[in-house]
Enzyme design. Structure first.
Site, PDB file in Angstrom:
ATOM      1  N   ASP A  84       0.843  -1.195   0.000  1.00 36.62           N
ATOM      2  CA  ASP A  84       0.000   0.000   0.000  1.00 36.62           C
ATOM      3  C   ASP A  84       0.882   1.250   0.000  1.00 36.62           C
ATOM      4  OD1 ASP A  84      -1.878   2.042   0.525  1.00 36.62           O
ATOM      5  OD2 ASP A  84      -3.148   0.662   1.653  1.00 36.62           O
ATOM      6  N   SER A 134      -7.216   4.077  -2.080  1.00 37.15           N
ATOM      7  CA  SER A 134      -6.977   2.633  -2.074  1.00 37.15           C
ATOM      8  C   SER A 134      -8.220   1.801  -2.353  1.00 37.15           C
ATOM      9  CB  SER A 134      -6.388   2.211  -0.721  1.00 37.15           C
ATOM     10  OG  SER A 134      -5.133   2.810  -0.512  1.00 37.15           O
ATOM     11  N   GLU A 349      -1.396  -7.903   1.873  1.00 39.64           N
ATOM     12  CA  GLU A 349      -1.170  -6.457   1.828  1.00 39.64           C
ATOM     13  C   GLU A 349      -0.227  -6.011   2.931  1.00 39.64           C
ATOM     14  OE1 GLU A 349      -3.495  -2.157   2.195  1.00 39.64           O
ATOM     15  OE2 GLU A 349      -3.943  -3.822   3.548  1.00 39.64           O
ATOM     16  N   ASP A 354       1.940   2.669   3.608  1.00 44.72           N
ATOM     17  CA  ASP A 354       1.113   3.843   3.344  1.00 44.72           C
ATOM     18  C   ASP A 354       1.012   4.750   4.568  1.00 44.72           C
ATOM     19  OD1 ASP A 354      -1.151   5.183   1.697  1.00 44.72           O
ATOM     20  OD2 ASP A 354      -2.185   4.628   3.537  1.00 44.72           O
ATOM     21  N   HIS A 358       2.070   8.707   5.149  1.00 44.03           N
ATOM     22  CA  HIS A 358       1.097   9.729   5.547  1.00 44.03           C
ATOM     23  C   HIS A 358       1.600  10.524   6.760  1.00 44.03           C
ATOM     24  CE1 HIS A 358      -2.129   9.112   2.764  1.00 44.03           C
ATOM     25  NE2 HIS A 358      -2.362   7.855   3.118  1.00 44.03           N
ATOM     26  N   HIS A 396      -1.012   2.558  -5.204  1.00 42.46           N
ATOM     27  CA  HIS A 396      -0.723   3.943  -5.593  1.00 42.46           C
ATOM     28  C   HIS A 396       0.648   4.309  -5.042  1.00 42.46           C
ATOM     29  CE1 HIS A 396      -1.453   4.983  -1.404  1.00 42.46           C
ATOM     30  NE2 HIS A 396      -2.596   4.330  -1.476  1.00 42.46           N
ATOM     31  N   HIS A 496      -1.287  10.787  -1.196  1.00 38.16           N
ATOM     32  CA  HIS A 496      -0.905   9.868  -2.263  1.00 38.16           C
ATOM     33  C   HIS A 496      -0.350  10.674  -3.430  1.00 38.16           C
ATOM     34  CE1 HIS A 496      -4.254   6.897  -0.775  1.00 38.16           C
ATOM     35  NE2 HIS A 496      -3.284   7.088   0.094  1.00 38.16           N
TER      36      HIS A 496
END
Length: 534
Positions: A84, A134, A349, A354, A358, A396, A496
């Site tokens: 991710d 996502s 995953e 991710d 962030h 992404h 993203h």
């Protein structure tokens, strides 16, 4: 001057051709010498003995030896890995970090999946956004249809949050198709199992946020997981997210309260469903439970190791009850799924890459990416390329950049140190036009600079205000786990990015992912290679 055979052959051919031109003849001269093909022996010794030269020739030989099985259904098993937020810059930086962790310069290193024989690029946009979320991207990969941001397995005509519309426009997933064929299925994630990517394997909702509650007429994501109707239900589920399965007045083993307001304990409901169906359904929620799994005597497994998301890999040792790594969960899932003669479909995953981005923590994002590569290696070691298609990709990218002109082998998390200037006694820390040093890795937007010492939980950053823009980091240890990189545009969370992501593959049908393709192609490659659709 001495001429070698290659040079002499070229000179003769050139001379004859030139003579023919001068004589006004355009036809091929009968006596023209045939061109002589060069061999490696014609090259300078330093060139042909270079490790770069030899390694590349070996790579060509290895690639030439790869055989391709493109028959429909040739892949008995299909494993889809989703990092991710694992964009190209993340893969590059994780590769360097992994190499440097082994005492190497890092740039020449390869992560496990980078050694796969086929690779390509994937376009990630949603039908309504240049830069995706996502839910829409996971839906594309698992249903074969692109859709809006924020929705799971409903088509692009459904407005986000439209319960009634979503019931009329559902999409079928690869997990459903695999179950209907009698294959075993599994879902593994370090995020909540009701989060966007894992939920895309089984849920159909017009709002990804309906993890534990939904409007009247629709079912929340956790309920859909427990009631999943295809085949005999998903066989192996491991991740975080206990809170969406427990009533709000129930406290779990780590002292966290549930989120459900309907009073239903879905963990008990899951156990009851599969107990009635026969077989041994096992629920676990800590490292001890994981270590105690009896593969031969477990028919269904539900592992919920955290109230919300599981820990970052670097922070895992701080978990109160203990939780397994992504690579350990991957290995165990393959063991459990491999009991089927008809094969299996497994989604894995690495969800917290991710989250590290962030929070503006390259350390956490990259260490989780390295652990994902470890999980891929486990899968490669546990399967055969003859009957198992393994795909590694991302949903992404993120706005993390690798920039400046750092010297070879400079710590990827460090400040930029340039090559020696002529006469300089040692490499120098580079200074920007404002007189301050800067790191190789920065973010285009986000919360910005912060330092929490040796903390290994990137989420600490949300406790403090935005501090974007340039800071004086001269005294900062930017390689420490608690360091958060600078950001240009001030935002409450880094975002993203919209560029293409990589895809790597091994096994039957892997070559179909070469080139630049739409994200929904991944489903169709899996369906073709795995025989999920005729």
């Amino acid at each position: 001057m001495q001429l070698n055979r290659f040079t002499l052959g070229f000179a003769l051919a050139f001379g004859v051709t030139l003579a023919a031109c001068h004589s006004g003849k355009s036809e091929t001269v009968a006596s023209e010498a045939a061109p002589t093909k060069a061999t490696a022996s014609h090259l300078p010794e330093t060139q042909r003995n270079s490790s770069w030269f030899q390694d590349a020739r070996d790579a060509i030989a290895d690639a030439s030896a790869v055989t391709i099985n493109n028959q429909p259904g040739a892949a008995r098993n299909v494993i889809l890995f989703v990092g991710d937020g694992m964009g190209i810059s993340t893969v590059t930086a994780a590769r360097i970090l992994a190499g440097q962790q082994q005492g190497k310069p890092g740039e020449e290193y390869q992560l496990s999946f980078e050694k796969m024989p086929f690779a390509g690029l994937i376009k990630t946009y949603n039908t309504n956004q240049q830069t995706p979320d996502s839910a829409g991207t996971a839906t594309a990969m698992l249903s074969g249809v692109k859709t809006k941001a924020g929705v799971l397995n409903v088509d692009e005509t459904v407005a986000r949050g439209d319960c009634a519309g979503s019931l009329e426009r559902p999409l079928t997933t690869a997990v459903e198709l695999a179950e209907e064929l009698g294959k075993r299925t599994g879902i593994v994630s370090t995020a909540r199992i009701t989060h966007a990517t894992p939920a895309a394997a089984y849920a159909k909702v017009p709002e990804r946020g309906w993890e534990h509650a939904a409007p009247t007429g629709c079912k929340d994501i956790a309920t859909q997981m427990v009631e999943f109707a295809a085949g005999d239900g998903v066989d192996v589920i491991m991740g975080g997210g206990r809170r969406s399965f427990l009533p709000k007045d129930v406290t779990d083993s780590e002292g966290k309260s549930g989120k459900r307001e309907d009073g239903i304990n879905l963990i008990e409901a899951w156990q009851e469903r599969y107990s009635r169906a026969g077989g041994n359904a096992v629920y676990i929620e800590d490292q001890a439970g994981f270590d105690g799994i009896d593969v031969t005597d477990t028919d269904k497994l539900l592992g919920l190791f955290a109230s919300s998301h599981m820990r970052y890999e670097a922070d895992r040792q701080n978990d109160k009850a203990g939780e397994p790594s992504l690579s350990a969960m991957t290995g165990k899932a393959i063991e459990l799924l491999n009991k089927s003669e008809r094969g299996y479909f497994l989604l894995v995953e690495s969800g917290r890459i991710d989250h590290g981005h962030h929070a503006g923590s390259a350390f956490n994002a990259l260490t989780d990416a390295v652990e994902m590569a470890n999980a891929v290696q486990v899968a490669m070691d546990s399967t055969s390329a003859e009957d198992t298609l393994i795909i590694v990709t991302a949903d992404h990218s993120h706005v993390m950049t690798i920039a400046g002109y750092p010297t070879r082998g400079n710590p990827i998390l460090g400040k930029v140190v340039t090559n020696n200037r002529e006469g300089a006694p040692e490499p120098e820390v580079a200074l920007a036009a404002d007189g301050k040093p800067y790191t190789t890795i920065t973010y285009a937007n986000g919360l910005g600079h912060a330092h929490y010492g040796d903390s290994t939980d990137a989420d600490d950053r949300y406790e403090d205000p935005v501090s974007a823009g340039r800071q004086d980091i001269s005294a900062s240890d930017t390689e420490s786990s608690g360091y958060h990189q600078e950001a240009l545009v001030p935002l409450g969370s880094e975002t993203h990015a919209g560029e293409d992501v990589g895809v790597w593959a091994r096994g039957p049908g892997a070559h179909l992912l070469s080139g630049t393709n739409e994200q929904n192609l991944i489903f169709h490659v899996m369906a073709h290679a795995g025989g999920l659709l005729e």
